[in-house]
Design a protein around this motif. Structure first.
Motif, mmCIF file in Angstrom:
data_model
loop_
_atom_site.group_PDB
_atom_site.id
_atom_site.type_symbol
_atom_site.label_atom_id
_atom_site.label_comp_id
_atom_site.label_asym_id
_atom_site.label_seq_id
_atom_site.Cartn_x
_atom_site.Cartn_y
_atom_site.Cartn_z
ATOM 1 N N ALA A 86 0.747 -1.267 0.024
ATOM 2 C CA ALA A 86 -0.035 0.086 0.091
ATOM 3 C C ALA A 86 0.824 1.294 0.042
ATOM 4 C CB ALA A 86 -1.103 -0.185 1.154
ATOM 5 N N ALA A 87 1.886 1.236 0.855
ATOM 6 C CA ALA A 87 2.723 2.361 0.754
ATOM 7 C C ALA A 87 3.732 2.648 -0.482
ATOM 8 C CB ALA A 87 3.938 2.230 2.016
ATOM 9 N N VAL B 61 2.263 1.712 -3.417
ATOM 10 C CA VAL B 61 1.418 2.374 -4.406
ATOM 11 C C VAL B 61 1.106 3.801 -4.239
ATOM 12 C CG1 VAL B 61 -1.334 2.410 -4.926
ATOM 13 C CG2 VAL B 61 0.029 0.107 -4.640
ATOM 14 N N ILE B 62 1.316 4.314 -3.298
ATOM 15 C CA ILE B 62 1.157 5.848 -2.736
ATOM 16 C C ILE B 62 2.431 6.464 -3.411
ATOM 17 C CG2 ILE B 62 1.150 7.520 -0.990
ATOM 18 C CD1 ILE B 62 -0.383 5.706 0.787
#
Lengths: 345, 345
Positions: free
Chosen positions: A155-156, A158-159
C-alpha cells in the motif's frame, strides 16, 4: 560486479516458470471480479479479446512476480508460499498501467489498443480501482504471518507510485529548463524503482527475513529499477541496437523529458541550450530529431545515463550482497536484474 | 420497530463527536501523503482551498466513521481502538467520491467545484488511487488483532463499490425500458449499501465479534443504506419538504434512472409507458417534468419506494437485533440509521 553469464536464457526460463506458477492463481483471482470489471481486467491482462473471446495471453513478462519468488528463495524461504504475494504485486503493477494509460492518453499497450480506448474511461478507471483493491485483498486474506507487513508495504508503495505518476504529469507540463535532474531521478525512482523494490521486499518478508535484509532487498530492486529506466531512456533516443523495439528518436519526437534529456538540458553547455531551443518547437521533423539526438550526446546526456546505469547496477549488487552475503545463492535475482537492464527480448 | 425519538439531535451530537475523535487522525494521515497528492486530498476533504490556504473543513457528515465507532460500542468493544478503522472507511468513501466525480463528470460536490475541475483529471484520479491505498495501509499498519480481517473486508467492499459504479454508468447508457428493478436495487445495494454495511462490520470486528454478528451488522448497514437511497431518490423527485436541498424534479430533468423511476417504468401501466415516452425526449421542460412526476406517482413508483424504504428499515432493525439482542445497547446505531433515512439536515 559479478553477473551470471546466462545470456538472458536463465532469466527467460525463470520468467516462464513464474508465469506457470503464478498465472493460474492470478487468473482465478481476476475471474472472481464482478462481470464487467472482470472483462476489462481480462482484456488488459491479455487473456481475452475485446469481444470476450479467449486471447493468447501475452500479459507482460512477469518480472515483478519473478522478483518476489526469487527474493524469497534467495533468503531461504519457500517460493511456493509467496505465490499469492507475487500475484498481488502483478495486480498492483497492472492497476498502475490501466490508470497510467488513461492519464497519459496512451492508445496502445503491448501492441493492443489500451483498455480505456476499448471500454471507455469510466470502465477502465473503475476496473483499475478494483484491481488495486484485489491486490491488497489477496494479501489481507493470506494467512502467512508476513501478510500484514506485506500489505502495508505494498500500500505504501502504491502511494509512492502515485506520487511518481503525478510528478511525471507535472513535468510534462513544465518548461524544459525547469525540471532538475534530481527531481527527474526522484520521479523515476518512485515510478519505476519503487515497485521493483517492493517486489523484492515482499519476497524477503515471506522468507521471514529481518528488517535490514528487507530494506537491502528493497534497495536492490530500486537500484536495478533505476538502471532499467536509464537504459529504457537510452533506447528511446538511440534505439534498441539490432532488435525490434522503439524506433530511434521516438522519445525526442514526443518531447519526452527522459533522464538523458534532462541531464543534457541541465548541462550548461551550448548543446544543452540547442536542445532546449529544439524542445520549444511544437513539432520536431526528422532532421530536428537528428539534431536533438546529437545535442543530447554532445551535452553529455548519453554518457551520463550510461555511467549512471552502470553505477546503479553496481549499487544494486552491493545492496543485494547486504541481504544475501553469499551471492551465489542470489543467482536468479542477478539474472533478472541483468535481464531487465539488457532489455534483450 | 423501535426508534430513538431524538429528532436527529442525538445523531448530530454523535456525528460531531465522531469528527472530533476521527478527524485529527484522518488529517495527520492525509498530511503524510506526498506533496501534490496531499493538496488534492486536502482540497477534496474541505481542509484547504484550491490555492492551498486553510478552509473551514466541511468534509462530509462522517456517517461511516460514526457507524464504525457505534457498532464497536454496541458490541461491547472500545470505540477508541477502532478510530483507525473509522478513518480508513472515511478515506475509502472519499476515494470513491473523487473517482465518481470524474466518471460522472460532476462539476460540484459539497457546494464546491469538484477536485477534477480544479486540479485536472490526472491529478484527481491519482489522488483517489493514493487515498484508497492509504485507507488499506492504515488498516494493514494497525496492530489490532482484527486489522487483517478488516483489511480484507474493506478491500472486498471496494470491489463491490466499483461494480456498483460500473453498473450505474452502464444503466445510464441503456434504454429506460431495459433496466430491471432487480438490477437497479442490486446496483444501489453495491453502490450505497455496501460501504455502510462494511463500516458496521468493521466496528463489529474491532469489538471482537463472531462471524454471525459481523454478518448481521453488515446486513444492518446495507439495509439502512438501501432505505437511505430510496428516500434520497424520492427527494430527487418530490423534493425535501420544508428543507433546503434538491429542487423537486431535479432527477427527472436529468433523466436519472432512480429507483422510483425504474419501478414506474417496469409497472406495465399506461403511466409507465407515458414516463418512458417522456424519458426518450432529449430535454424535459418544466411542464414535462411535472407530467413525468405525476406519471411516476400514478404508475406506483412513489408508493413502491416508500413501502420499500420502510420495509428496508424494518429489516435493518431486525438484522441489528440479531447482532445486539438488547437493542437498548444499540441506540447510537439506530439514531444514525434514522438520521440518514430522514435526511433532516
Amino acid at each position: 560486479m559479478t553477473m551470471t553469464g546466462t545470456d538472458g536464457r536463465g532469466a527467460v526460463a525463470l520468467l516462464d516458470h513464474t508465469r506457470t506458477v503464478v498465472n493460474p492463481h492470478l487468473r482465478s483471482t481476476v475471474e472472481s471480479l464482478p462481470g464487467s470489471i472482470r472483462r476489462v481486467a481480462m482484456y488488459h491482462l491479455g487473456w481475452e479479446r475485446a469481444d470476450g473471446t479467449p486471447d493468447t495471453g501475452q500479459a507482460g513478462k512477469a518480472i515483478r512476480p519473478a522478483l518476489v519468488l526469487a527474493a524469497a528463495e534467495a533468503l531461504g524461504g519457500d517460493p511456493a508460499q509467496a505465490v499469492r504475494a507475487a500475484a498481488a504485486v502483478e495486480l498492483a503493477h497492472n492497476f498502475t498501467l490501466l490508470h497510467d494509460d488513461i492519464v497519459d492518453e496512451d492508445p496502445t499497450r503491448r501492441h493492443r489498443p489500451t483498455a480505456w480506448t476499448v471500454f471507455g474511461i469510466p470502465d477502465a478507471l473503475v476496473a483499475g480501482d478494483a484491481m488495486l483493491a484485489l491486490a491488497l485483498r489477496l494479501l489481507a486474506e493470506d494467512d502467512h504471518r508476513a501478510s500484514s507487513a506485506a500489505s502495508a508495504r505494498l500500500a505504501a508503495c502504491v502511494i509512492e507510485l502515485c506520487a511518481g505518476q503525478q510528478a511525471d504529469c507535472a513535468f510534462e507540463r513544465r518548461d524544459p529548463y525547469e525540471v532538475s535532474l534530481d527531481e527527474c531521478v526522484a520521479m523515476a525512482t518512485a515510478k519505476t524503482g519503487a515497485l521493483l523494490g517492493c517486489a523484492c521486499a515482499l519476497g524477503a518478508l515471506y522468507a521471514g527475513a529481518g528488517e535490514e535484509e528487507v530494506a537491502a532487498m528493497d534497495a536492490f530492486g530500486r537500484e536495478a529499477g533505476l538502471a532499467f529506466q536509464l537504459i529504457d531512456d537510452l533506447i528511446g533516443i538511440w534505439g534498441d541496437p539490432g532488435r525490434t523495439g522503439k524506433p530511434a528518436g521516438a522519445d525526442l519526437a514526443a518531447h519526452k523529458k527522459s533522464l538523458p534529456v534532462v541531464a543534457a538540458l541541465g548541462s550548461d553547455t551550448a548543446a544543452g541550450a540547442e536542445l532546449a531551443e529544439l524542445y520549444r518547437r511544437p513539432v520536431l521533423d526528422e532532421e530536428a530529431v537528428q539534431r536533438a539526438t546529437d545535442a543530447v550526446e554532445r551535452a553529455g546526456g548519453r554518457d551520463w545515463a550510461q555511467t549512471q546505469a552502470a553505477d546503479r547496477m553496481a549499487r544494486a549488487v552491493q545492496q543485494l550482497s547486504r541481504a544475501v552475503p553469499d551471492l551465489s545463492a542470489a543467482g536468479d535475482l542477478l539474472a533478472l536484474a541483468e535481464f531487465v537492464t539488457r532489455r534483450s527480448r
